[in-house]
Enzyme design. Structure first.
Site, PDB file in Angstrom:
ATOM      1  CD  GLU A   1     -87.552 -14.840 104.517  1.00  0.00           C
ATOM      2  OE1 GLU A   1     -87.486 -13.837 105.226  1.00  0.00           O
ATOM      3  OE2 GLU A   1     -86.834 -15.844 104.669  1.00  0.00           O
TER       4      GLU A   1
ATOM      5  CG  HIS B   1     -82.479 -16.257 104.258  1.00  0.00           C
ATOM      6  ND1 HIS B   1     -81.862 -15.343 105.087  1.00  0.00           N
ATOM      7  CD2 HIS B   1     -83.748 -16.406 104.739  1.00  0.00           C
ATOM      8  CE1 HIS B   1     -82.724 -14.934 106.010  1.00  0.00           C
ATOM      9  NE2 HIS B   1     -83.865 -15.581 105.823  1.00  0.00           N
TER      10      HIS B   1
ATOM     11  CG  HIS C   1     -83.664 -17.523 110.208  1.00  0.00           C
ATOM     12  ND1 HIS C   1     -84.997 -17.782 110.482  1.00  0.00           N
ATOM     13  CD2 HIS C   1     -83.668 -16.790 109.068  1.00  0.00           C
ATOM     14  CE1 HIS C   1     -85.758 -17.230 109.540  1.00  0.00           C
ATOM     15  NE2 HIS C   1     -84.972 -16.632 108.668  1.00  0.00           N
TER      16      HIS C   1
ATOM     17  CE1 TYR D   1     -57.148 -13.749 105.990  1.00  0.00           C
ATOM     18  CE2 TYR D   1     -56.163 -13.198 108.106  1.00  0.00           C
ATOM     19  CZ  TYR D   1     -56.429 -14.125 107.114  1.00  0.00           C
ATOM     20  OH  TYR D   1     -55.995 -15.407 107.243  1.00  0.00           O
TER      21      TYR D   1
ATOM     22  CG  HIS E   1     -84.667 -11.895 108.591  1.00  0.00           C
ATOM     23  ND1 HIS E   1     -85.635 -11.418 107.725  1.00  0.00           N
ATOM     24  CD2 HIS E   1     -84.589 -13.225 108.347  1.00  0.00           C
ATOM     25  CE1 HIS E   1     -86.100 -12.416 106.996  1.00  0.00           C
ATOM     26  NE2 HIS E   1     -85.483 -13.529 107.356  1.00  0.00           N
TER      27      HIS E   1
ATOM     28  CE1 TYR F   1     -55.950 -19.980  97.976  1.00  0.00           C
ATOM     29  CE2 TYR F   1     -58.312 -19.594  97.939  1.00  0.00           C
ATOM     30  CZ  TYR F   1     -57.233 -20.400  98.232  1.00  0.00           C
ATOM     31  OH  TYR F   1     -57.443 -21.652  98.770  1.00  0.00           O
TER      32      TYR F   1
END
Length: 211
Positions: free
Chosen positions: A72, A91, A93, A112, A154, A207
């Site tokens: 990927e 990334h 799963h 929030y 995915h 912040y």
């Protein structure tokens, strides 16, 4: 390069220990020179060595003799090319983010903390076969004005200006996904207004400046 490779390996192993991804699923990269360093294809994170981490140029070139990058790598390449602020990508799963993604839906501002991904909601990229340029395009659309998104059927992806922060954001997305699933079990959750989310986004920016 050695230090960055070691950092990638450390956080890759944390994908397993923090239960964000099992065995070898998911991938991690860090921007480096005119490209990026990324986890290799098909190797369990528990077995990774510095020599296994692969360098890929922003033009998509890599030395096959030194290893094959994650299948990927293309969406990592496209994010780095299109998001100058991206210095590291995680990334995963992860279970709950993946579960939400299988409904091809994003996460609305029911809490929030959704703003931590950079916008009023967390979008879900449309499905495309893993490793394809089509998937990259879908992810970039979902990341417009965002630092994280779900990927349909995915998982999830998050980027930040360093790897610890990118990993923390991926953890946040997973936690938010779990909270969203739980809230749906009770019925339709209250959704915060755009006005309120704008306030939250403004406070979040201030912040970060103060921290």
């Amino acid at each position: 390069m050695k230090n960055l490779s070691s950092e990638i390996i450390r956080y890759s192993k944390m994908l397993n220990t923090k239960k964000l991804s099992a065995l070898r699923s998911g991938n991690i990269s860090v921007r480096y020179k005119n490209g990026f360093l990324i986890t290799p294809s098909g190797k369990k994170y528990s077995t990774l060595k510095n020599k296994d981490i692969v360098f890929v140029s922003l033009d998509g070139e890599f030395d096959k003799k030194k290893g094959i990058p994650s299948s990927e790598w293309k969406f990592h390449q496209d994010i780095y090319k299109n998001k100058k602020e991206a210095k590291a990508i995680v990334h995963a799963h992860s279970t709950n983010a993946t579960a939400v993604s299988t409904h091809n839906k994003g996460i609305p501002p029911f809490h929030y903390m959704v703003a931590m991904a950079g916008g009023h909601d967390i979008k879900c990229a449309k499905y495309a076969t893993f490793g394809t340029r089509e998937l990259s395009k879908n992810i970039l659309r979902a990341l417009k004005g965002r630092k994280a998104c779900l990927i349909s059927n995915h998982g999830q992806i998050a980027f930040e200006d360093n790897l610890p922060k990118a990993f923390e954001l991926a953890e946040e997305v997973e936690n938010i996904s779990l909270q969203y699933i739980t809230s749906l079990k009770l019925g339709k959750p209250k959704i915060l207004s755009i006005v309120e989310m704008n306030k939250v986004l403004s406070k979040a920016k201030n912040y970060k400046k103060d921290s």
